[in-house]
Design an enzyme around this catalytic site. Structure first.
Site, PDB file in Angstrom:
ATOM      1  N   SER A   1       0.477  -1.508   0.104  1.00 36.03           N
ATOM      2  CA  SER A   1       0.139   0.044   0.390  1.00 36.03           C
ATOM      3  C   SER A   1       0.955   1.195  -0.131  1.00 36.03           C
ATOM      4  CB  SER A   1      -1.089  -0.029   1.250  1.00 36.03           C
ATOM      5  OG  SER A   1      -1.502  -1.358   1.361  1.00 36.03           O
TER       6      SER A   1
ATOM      7  N   HIS B   1       2.099  -4.784   9.477  1.00 37.85           N
ATOM      8  CA  HIS B   1       1.098  -5.282   9.004  1.00 37.85           C
ATOM      9  C   HIS B   1      -0.005  -5.756   9.662  1.00 37.85           C
ATOM     10  CE1 HIS B   1       3.136  -4.606   4.976  1.00 37.85           C
ATOM     11  NE2 HIS B   1       4.060  -5.223   4.461  1.00 37.85           N
TER      12      HIS B   1
ATOM     13  N   LYS C   1       6.565   0.280 -10.306  1.00 40.51           N
ATOM     14  CA  LYS C   1       6.456   1.404 -11.161  1.00 40.51           C
ATOM     15  C   LYS C   1       5.624   2.798 -10.216  1.00 40.51           C
ATOM     16  CE  LYS C   1       4.404  -0.176 -15.261  1.00 40.51           C
ATOM     17  NZ  LYS C   1       3.503  -0.363 -15.981  1.00 40.51           N
TER      18      LYS C   1
HETATM   19  P1  A3P Z   1       3.703  -0.660  -7.423  1.00 43.58           P
HETATM   20  O1  A3P Z   1       4.266  -1.854  -7.496  1.00 43.58           O
HETATM   21  O2  A3P Z   1       2.174  -0.133  -7.982  1.00 43.58           O
HETATM   22  O3  A3P Z   1       4.918   0.068  -8.170  1.00 43.58           O
HETATM   23  P2  A3P Z   1       5.382  -1.346  -0.236  1.00 43.58           P
HETATM   24  O4  A3P Z   1       5.769  -0.464   0.047  1.00 43.58           O
HETATM   25  O5  A3P Z   1       4.084  -1.359   0.885  1.00 43.58           O
HETATM   26  O6  A3P Z   1       5.351  -2.645  -0.222  1.00 43.58           O
HETATM   27  O7  A3P Z   1       4.004  -1.175  -1.713  1.00 43.58           O
HETATM   28  C1  A3P Z   1       5.290  -0.872  -2.975  1.00 43.58           C
HETATM   29  C2  A3P Z   1       4.614  -0.196  -3.842  1.00 43.58           C
HETATM   30  O8  A3P Z   1       4.983   1.162  -3.276  1.00 43.58           O
HETATM   31  C3  A3P Z   1       4.776  -0.326  -5.155  1.00 43.58           C
HETATM   32  O9  A3P Z   1       4.157  -0.014  -5.995  1.00 43.58           O
HETATM   33  C4  A3P Z   1       6.029   0.538  -5.237  1.00 43.58           C
HETATM   34  O10 A3P Z   1       7.073   0.916  -6.451  1.00 43.58           O
HETATM   35  C5  A3P Z   1       5.488   2.182  -4.592  1.00 43.58           C
HETATM   36  N1  A3P Z   1       6.362   2.786  -3.697  1.00 43.58           N
HETATM   37  C6  A3P Z   1       7.935   2.526  -3.763  1.00 43.58           C
HETATM   38  N2  A3P Z   1       8.490   3.511  -2.910  1.00 43.58           N
HETATM   39  C7  A3P Z   1       7.766   4.635  -3.690  1.00 43.58           C
HETATM   40  C8  A3P Z   1       7.597   5.963  -3.348  1.00 43.58           C
HETATM   41  N3  A3P Z   1       8.586   6.555  -2.844  1.00 43.58           N
HETATM   42  N4  A3P Z   1       6.748   6.973  -3.734  1.00 43.58           N
HETATM   43  C9  A3P Z   1       5.721   6.297  -4.461  1.00 43.58           C
HETATM   44  N5  A3P Z   1       5.659   5.397  -4.200  1.00 43.58           N
HETATM   45  C10 A3P Z   1       5.849   3.677  -3.901  1.00 43.58           C
END
Ligand code: A3P
Length: 311
Positions: free
Chosen positions: A68, A132, A278
């Site tokens: 998330s 989580h 992404k």
């Molecule tokens: P996507 O797979 O849609 O690109 P978490 O940090 O909870 O593991 O979630 C990972 C999701 O957050 C991934 O999404 C990742 O690319 C995105 N993410 C990681 N760092 C981020 C940032 N600094 N800003 C925005 N999204 C980010």
């Protein structure tokens, strides 16, 4: 340093056979404990932190369902809490050389993952932790201590697609990837890591209404102003670019370009690059049909009907 089978506690071993189980996304199985789905090795960590973690009133918890936006929120809160320390020396900022996941550790995935019980009493306040774990299953001291919880909610369709990618990246070569349709069925049944997704969000949403001074819910992509009113900025910080600097530093583009996040490994073993894919809103449309998207919308609506939590 990853947990071996024989590192799982006797308590966890004794509990597992009594829990309902389903096929897992990353590990072979997920088990239903206190209403949520969790992999056996993580259950070990959940039980250990439930039994041992002692919260302090000054603690701040970053809480999310997996994928998330935990990485982003960890980076933001780390910067906010430490901004006085690094204001004049941004080149020394820990975020430039360490993963947000090592700077703000997960309870169940890192601190209490192995058999050893960590001593966290000497960490200076405010201590930042992440989890989580759903609200109902938080260690009792987290609920009782008066500490603060920041919950980040993300559009379920983007979260689902992100989780599907992440799971397939982490699955072993022998087991191969899981088809998107199979994961969608599981997600809509509520069987996803720390899911059901709706219960996770609903639990924290309810608490944010009951205890607005302690539990704060943010919706990814719709943050209410500079993050956040719990860390109020001085007039000068608003003028001198501190806020913009933090937002820029924690952006997907900045963090994902850093060597530590491109080729590093977390202290728990995972490659740091798996946390950056992404970072876009609406990417689900590139992988799911409109009908598949509507299926998630329908389930969320049915399950969260009347909750008032809106994207
Ligand atoms: P996507 O797979 O849609 O690109 P978490 O940090 O909870 O593991 O979630 C990972 C999701 O957050 C991934 O999404 C990742 O690319 C995105 N993410 C990681 N760092 C981020 C940032 N600094 N800003 C925005 N999204 C980010």
């Amino acid at each position: 340093k990853y947990l071996r089978e024989d590192d799982i506690s006797q308590k966890c071993r004794d509990l597992l056979p009594s829990l309902p189980h389903e096929k897992g996304w990353i590990t072979p199985s997920l088990h239903q404990y206190q209403g949520f789905w969790v992999a056996p090795k993580l259950l070990n960590g959940v039980l250990a932190c439930q039994d041992n973690f002692q919260a302090q009133k000054t603690d701040i918890f970053i809480i999310t369902a997996p994928k998330s936006g935990t990485t982003w929120l960890k980076a933001i809160l780390f910067c906010l809490s430490n901004r006085a320390k690094y204001s004049g020396s941004m080149q020394q900022h820990p975020l430039l050389t360490q993963s947000p996941h090592d700077l703000v550790p997960f309870l169940e995935l890192k601190l209490y993952f192995g058999q050893e019980i960590p001593n966290l009493t000497s960490l200076p306040p405010p201590r930042l932790f992440a989890t989580h774990v759903p609200y109902q299953s938080l260690p009792q001291s987290v609920k009782d201590s008066g500490c603060k919880l920041v919950y980040l909610y993300r559009n379920p369709k983007d979260t689902f697609v992100s989780l599907w990618h992440f799971a397939n990246k982490l699955r072993s070569k022998e087991t191969g990837g899981m088809p998107l349709g199979e994961c969608l069925d599981a997600f809509c049944k509520g069987v996803s890591p720390f899911g059901p997704y709706w219960d996770h969000a609903e639990g924290y949403h309810k608490m944010s209404l009951e205890m607005p001074d302690r539990v704060r819910l943010e919706v990814r992509g719709h943050e209410r102003g500079p993050p956040w009113s719990w860390c109020p900025f001085a007039e000068e910080e608003l003028r001198d670019g501190t806020v913009d600097g933090i937002v820029r530093m924690c952006s997907f583009d900045s963090l994902s370009m850093l060597e530590v996040n491109k080729s590093g490994k977390l202290s728990t073993g995972q490659e740091t690059k798996s946390y950056f894919r992404k970072g876009e809103v609406g990417d689900w449309m590139n992988y799911m049909s409109v009908e598949m998207g509507e299926r998630i919308d329908r389930v969320m609506q049915e399950k969260m009907h009347g909750s008032g939590l809106k994207l």
